[in-house]
Design an enzyme around this catalytic site. Structure first.
Site, PDB file in Angstrom:
ATOM      1  N   HIS A 387      -3.622  -3.516   0.071  1.00 16.15           N
ATOM      2  CA  HIS A 387      -3.611  -1.955   0.511  1.00 16.15           C
ATOM      3  C   HIS A 387      -2.144  -1.359   0.621  1.00 16.15           C
ATOM      4  CE1 HIS A 387      -5.130   1.586   3.016  1.00 16.15           C
ATOM      5  NE2 HIS A 387      -3.913   1.556   3.636  1.00 16.15           N
ATOM      6  N   GLU A 388      -1.310  -2.014   1.034  1.00 21.52           N
ATOM      7  CA  GLU A 388      -0.038  -1.636   1.195  1.00 21.52           C
ATOM      8  C   GLU A 388       0.897  -1.734   0.084  1.00 21.52           C
ATOM      9  OE1 GLU A 388       0.895   0.124   3.560  1.00 21.52           O
ATOM     10  OE2 GLU A 388      -0.757  -0.579   5.180  1.00 21.52           O
ATOM     11  N   HIS A 391       0.247   1.483  -1.896  1.00 22.24           N
ATOM     12  CA  HIS A 391       1.141   2.358  -1.388  1.00 22.24           C
ATOM     13  C   HIS A 391       2.610   2.340  -2.010  1.00 22.24           C
ATOM     14  CE1 HIS A 391      -1.282   4.512   1.665  1.00 22.24           C
ATOM     15  NE2 HIS A 391      -1.276   3.425   2.419  1.00 22.24           N
ATOM     16  N   HIS A 394       2.728   3.233  -5.426  1.00 21.24           N
ATOM     17  CA  HIS A 394       2.745   4.957  -5.596  1.00 21.24           C
ATOM     18  C   HIS A 394       4.195   5.184  -5.289  1.00 21.24           C
ATOM     19  CE1 HIS A 394       0.407   8.745  -4.418  1.00 21.24           C
ATOM     20  NE2 HIS A 394       1.127   8.872  -5.606  1.00 21.24           N
TER      21      HIS A 394
END
Length: 594
Positions: A387-388, A391, A394
């Site tokens: 998940h991280e 980020h 991105h």
């Protein structure tokens, strides 16, 4: 895994602070430079009279933004790896004080800008070529014309910035540095103080008495401090409502969604559509009671494993490898860049005493992303890592392909990048295992992740909306109101099967995101959007991959809803939410058949 000190952790699994500054001496130099640039910006008050002075002001402001982001993040990261360290706290306090001075020094600009006629601004931009770089942001400011106060009022509010954020700061210090949980029994039968890392494991233990013991111990300090925390949260909500009224927004919700240009209907539709489709969630709660064979299902049973005999111990290196394998639909370039994150020490991996709980990513333009974890070598940590890193990628892509002015991205779209990675991971794991019991386990994990990332966040969003509306209607907020509101919403989402312990009603008291109002709904919209994007990516169309990578590279070059539309997701309609809820319904059906 829990280390007793940071010195025990391998260097490769800790942040390299020298990527920001080699020493606090260098940091100090940039702090002082930030103060000087703030004074320079302040000198432009009443002195921007032509295109050239406007260009000079904006260029200096961007230079300051670049420097001060490094200053602030350096201090923040040091605090987060040990919230008890007074030296790091002092650095962060100084950075916050400078932040207030910067806001004060520039508070004149928005009222000044909005006093200009649009024709005058267009003339300035035509006169100095460099102003075209700032053009979109300058004209975006006119959207805020009725929400910006007089120059003197803006300056007062900017000087009160640190004071207005004190409820959030107070809760953060209490929650991360001061809180002491109750005692639990370890595997050797010894009484030990519960930690968050231990709780995350114990609440999923197959032994029901261990789950109950951990649950009671975890909530003990929150119940003891219920009135203090209620006062802190009430202050945060009242402050938010007051600021919204002062700035002439119809409501606090309007204010929160305005910067993203998201209609409040998107928020309301998310809650209503979810409320209309709670039956599959209730059915899953019923299944839990049946499979766990308990007379009464309790809140501490909601995370218990339903598939016995599966214990996934996934060392960090193996977790990273699994993550990279699962993300191959995103292409070799994506995977290779992400592989380098580990080698270049972009991640701070392990839990240590005083370290901030949870996980996050923060990107620093011109440097790189910084990812905080509290890794525990289990499947949840694998998903948190994935998940991280979504980020982080991105941040990497937007900083690489966008100029500084549009390199940042809205939280609204950020949760798409992280959750696409999670969905790809679970689909990959389900596809690549031939073990029937493992498939059942993974399917159950997918359902529980769906519940936590979507339903729980919508539930939190409804609580935020309700409590803010109470203040807007002149109703009081106190511990009893919070308890009654939270318990009623919790019961609605989980159905009549669940028997509510006393602790349930205090669930609101432990949520840090409530101090960042109307934030958590973005997890739910992000999850629903990610399900749609991931489904298309797994179909293997090159066009879909190109569209998605273009979305990651777009930063804030457009409004978030428009950026998502380029990937085929339209959140102004309920279709994307319904698609996600339909998937949850089918997952529960598949699980029930097992």
């Amino acid at each position: 895994m829990f280390f007793s000190s940071r010195e025990e952790i391998p260097k490769q699994e800790k942040w390299n602070f020298s990527d920001l500054y080699e020493s606090t001496t260098e940091w100090e130099q940039d702090l002082q430079q930030s103060l000087k640039l703030a004074e320079t910006l302040k000198s432009y008050d009443n002195n921007i009279s032509n295109a050239q002075t406007l260009f000079e002001f904006l260029t200096t402001q961007e230079e300051l933004s670049f420097i001060f982001k490094k200053v602030y993040v350096y201090a923040m990261l040091h605090v987060d790896v040990d919230t008890r360290d007074t030296g790091s706290q002092a650095l962060l306090d100084r950075a916050k004080q400078v932040s207030v001075k910067i806001n004060s020094a520039t508070s004149f600009f928005m009222p000044f800008l909005l006093s200009l006629k649009e024709e005058t601004l267009k003339g300035y931009i035509a006169e100095v070529a460099g102003l075209q770089y700032f053009e979109d942001d300058l004209f975006e400011s006119y959207r805020y014309k009725k929400n910006v106060l007089a120059k003197e009022q803006e300056e007062v509010l900017s000087q009160l910035g640190e004071t207005l954020s004190s409820p959030s700061h107070t809760f953060s210090m209490m929650n991360n540095a001061d809180i002491k949980f109750g005692m639990v029994t370890n595997e050797r039968g010894e009484e030990v103080e519960l930690t968050r890392g231990m709780y995350a494991k114990l609440i999923e233990d197959e032994n029901r008495m261990k789950r109950k013991e951990a649950y009671k111990a975890y909530y003990k300090p929150y119940i003891q401090m219920q009135n203090t925390i209620a006062s802190t949260l009430a202050s945060a909500i009242k402050t938010n409502v007051t600021l919204s009224k002062m700035r002439h927004y119809p409501s606090a919700l309007h204010k929160a969604l305005f910067s993203d240009n998201v209609p409040t209907d998107v928020y309301s539709t998310l809650i209503k559509t979810t409320n209309d489709h709670l039956e599959p969630l209730h059915r899953y709660v019923d299944l839990r009671k049946k499979w766990l064979e308990v007379d009464e299902l309790r809140a501490y049973d909601l995370n218990a494993p339903l598939v016995e005999g599966v214990k996934l111990e996934i060392p960090y290196d193996e977790a990273y490898k699994k993550m990279l394998e699962s993300l191959t639909p995103l292409g070799d370039e994506y995977v290779n860049i992400l592989k380098s994150f580990k080698e270049k020490r972009y991640l701070d991996v392990w839990e240590t005493p005083g370290k901030r709980s949870g996980a996050y990513n923060i990107g620093v333009y011109g440097v790189h992303p910084f990812i905080l974890l509290n890794h525990r070598n289990d499947i949840d940590s694998l998903f948190t890592l994935t998940h991280e890193c979504g980020h982080g990628m991105h941040s990497y892509y937007s900083s690489t392909y966008q100029p500084q002015i549009s390199a940042g991205y809205s939280i609204f779209v950020a949760e798409v990048a992280s959750t696409v990675n999670e969905v790809l991971l679970i689909r990959h794991m389900l596809k690549t295992t031939n073990d029937k019991n493992m498939k059942k386990y993974l399917l159950n994990h997918f359902i529980d992740s769906f519940k936590g990332t979507f339903f729980t966040q919508v539930m939190f969003s409804e609580f935020e909306k309700t409590t803010h509306e109470k203040v807007e209607d002149g109703e009081p907020l106190n511990v009893h109101v919070f308890n009654e509101t939270y318990e009623a919403i919790f019961k609605k989402y989980h159905g009549d099967t669940l028997v509510l312990d006393e602790e349930v009603k205090y669930g609101w008291s432990r949520i840090p995101h409530f101090y960042r109002p109307f934030y958590v709904y973005k997890y739910a919209t992000g999850f629903a959007s990610a399900v749609s994007v991931a489904d298309k990516l797994l179909e293997g169309e090159e066009k879909t991959r190109e569209q998605y990578l273009a979305f990651l590279k777009a930063g804030s070059s457009d409004y978030p809803l428009e950026l998502l539309k380029a990937t085929g997701v339209d959140l102004t309609k309920p279709d994307t939410i319904k698609h996600a809820l339909s998937l949850f319904d089918s997952l529960v059906d598949d699980f029930a058949k097992l």
